[in-house]
Design an enzyme around this catalytic site. Structure first.
Site: not given
Ligand code: TZP
Ligand code: MG
Length: 210
Positions: A40, A114, A143
């Site tokens: 990521r 997601s 996040k």
């Protein structure tokens, strides 16, 4: 249908000052039993992301004995998945649609989507996604601008809405992972609780989830 390991480790570039440190971390996770890693990177430009992804791919092949080469999933980018020879892509609600990504990556690579509520989950269930993710289950600081928490109740509800493999994400630690699996998730995706001692932490997750 694909089979997901109980732990889906996320390697987030934000936590590593260099590519070397990132690939060392990934290697420790593999030594701890991880077979599925997501790369990521929310800050690099395409060139930087591709370079780091390629190095992760190269190192994961070079350092793990053949049967233990982990599956590598890249976040957000179908184009970079192909360019870096990754095994799949994980997309969110603001990325290309699942069917657009499927066209790019073909039938063999994994596609994860997601979701953050029952409506999104139902919609993603109708796509060619190989697995669905739901979160954040618990509060997370990994996040930016997280969606509202879904809690264990959200996981239970999601379990009833899809037959696809279900990944829970957000604030999941060794202390609460078993409850998340009990609520119906097939796998837990984790960033923070792997950072400090990746190998030991991964081993403990697998012990817990067995
Ligand atoms: N999506 C929902 S929560 C989250 C992402 C990427 C972050 C999960 O990180 P952590 O540190 O395991 O809570
Ligand atoms: Mg995304």
């Amino acid at each position: 249908m694909i089979h997901l390991p109980g732990l889906y480790a996320i390697v987030d570039s934000a936590f590593f000052p260099s590519t070397r440190e990132l690939t060392d971390f990934a290697h420790e996770l593999v030594e701890g039993g991880c077979t599925l890693l997501q790369y990521r990177n929310k800050s690099g430009n395409a060139r930087v992301i591709l370079e780091q992804a390629r190095e992760l791919r190269r190192q994961s092949r070079a350092r793990a004995p053949a049967p233990h080469v982990p599956k590598l999933i890249i976040n957000d980018r179908a184009d970079l998945c192909l360019a870096a020879e990754f095994d799949g892509v994980h997309i969110g609600q603001d990325d290309l649609s699942p069917e657009s990504v499927r066209k790019i990556i073909g039938p063999g690579r994994w596609l994860g989507v997601s979701t953050h509520n029952p409506e999104q989950l139902r919609e993603a269930d109708l796509t060619s996604a190989d697995y669905l993710a739901l979160g954040p289950v618990f509060s997370t600081s990994s996040k930016e601008k997280p969606d509202p928490l879904v809690g264990l109740e959200g996981v239970r509800r999601a379990r009833q809405l899809t037959g696809k493999p279900l990944v829970a994400i957000g604030g999941i630690t060794r202390a609460n992972a078993a409850s998340v699996i009990e609520a119906g998730a097939d796998s837990v995706a984790v960033i923070s609780d792997l950072l400090r001692e990746p190998r030991k932490s991964a081993e403990e997750f697998f012990r817990l989830l067995r």
